[in-house]
Design a protein around this motif. Structure first.
Motif, short mmCIF file in Angstrom:
data_model
loop_
_atom_site.label_atom_id
_atom_site.label_comp_id
_atom_site.label_asym_id
_atom_site.label_seq_id
_atom_site.Cartn_x
_atom_site.Cartn_y
_atom_site.Cartn_z
N ALA A 187 -1.91 -0.88 -2.23
CA ALA A 187 -2.07 -2.08 -1.39
C ALA A 187 -0.73 -2.57 -0.84
O ALA A 187 -0.64 -3.68 -0.31
CB ALA A 187 -2.74 -3.19 -2.20
N GLY A 188 0.33 -1.75 -1.01
CA GLY A 188 1.65 -2.14 -0.50
C GLY A 188 2.46 -2.96 -1.48
O GLY A 188 3.53 -3.46 -1.13
N ARG A 189 1.99 -3.10 -2.71
CA ARG A 189 2.67 -3.91 -3.72
C ARG A 189 3.81 -3.11 -4.36
O ARG A 189 3.63 -1.96 -4.77
CB ARG A 189 1.65 -4.28 -4.79
N THR A 242 5.63 1.94 -4.41
CA THR A 242 4.75 1.02 -3.73
C THR A 242 3.32 1.42 -4.03
O THR A 242 2.93 2.58 -3.83
CB THR A 242 5.00 1.06 -2.20
#
Length: 143
Positions: free
Chosen positions: A59-61, A56
């Motif tokens: 930015a949490g992507r 991950t």
């Protein structure tokens, strides 16, 4: 110097210049610590797409990352790192080379730059460097 950054110094000239700058920044008796991957462990053999990792991003992507070794020439390993979407759509490919120096070569560069090896470890628990060590952790002192 952490994160195997020492291995990014791939030419003798880069290594000598960096060690000279580090020595100049230290007082007599000052210490410089760094780690490199132990060449005997041949870490690059696991740097291939079959060892892709899901991770991950900041930015949490969700991302998928893998490496591909292009060449191993002497102590220099050149490879690409690919960052992709989970479905495999490539976002970027970075190419780099890392230098895998043996202990004797490390010590020769350090001595020539005015350092003496104060400590040498094969792991972060301060174990000795052995044939099974994946790391070479060095503490060098400015003469």
């Amino acid at each position: 110097m952490a994160g195997h950054a020492f291995q990014c110094l791939v030419t003798d000239e880069e290594l000598r210049a960096s060690l000279a700058a580090i020595r100049a920044a230290l007082r007599p008796g000052g210490r410089f610590a760094f780690e490199t991957r132990h060449p005997q462990a041949r870490a690059w053999q696991d740097w291939n797409p079959s060892h892709a990792r899901e991770l991950t991003g900041p930015a949490g992507r969700a991302l998928r990352v893998w490496h591909h070794v292009e060449s191993v020439t002497g102590d220099l390993v050149t490879f690409t790192g690919t960052t992709a979407e989970p479905d495999g759509r490539v976002l970027r490919v970075d190419r780099t080379s890392l230098r895998f120096l043996e202990v004797a070569a490390l010590d020769a560069f350090l001595a020539a730059a005015g350092f003496v090896v104060e400590g040498r470890y094969g792991d972060w628990d301060r174990g000795p460097v052995t044939a099974a060590s994946r790391e070479i952790i060095t503490v060098a002192r400015r003469r």
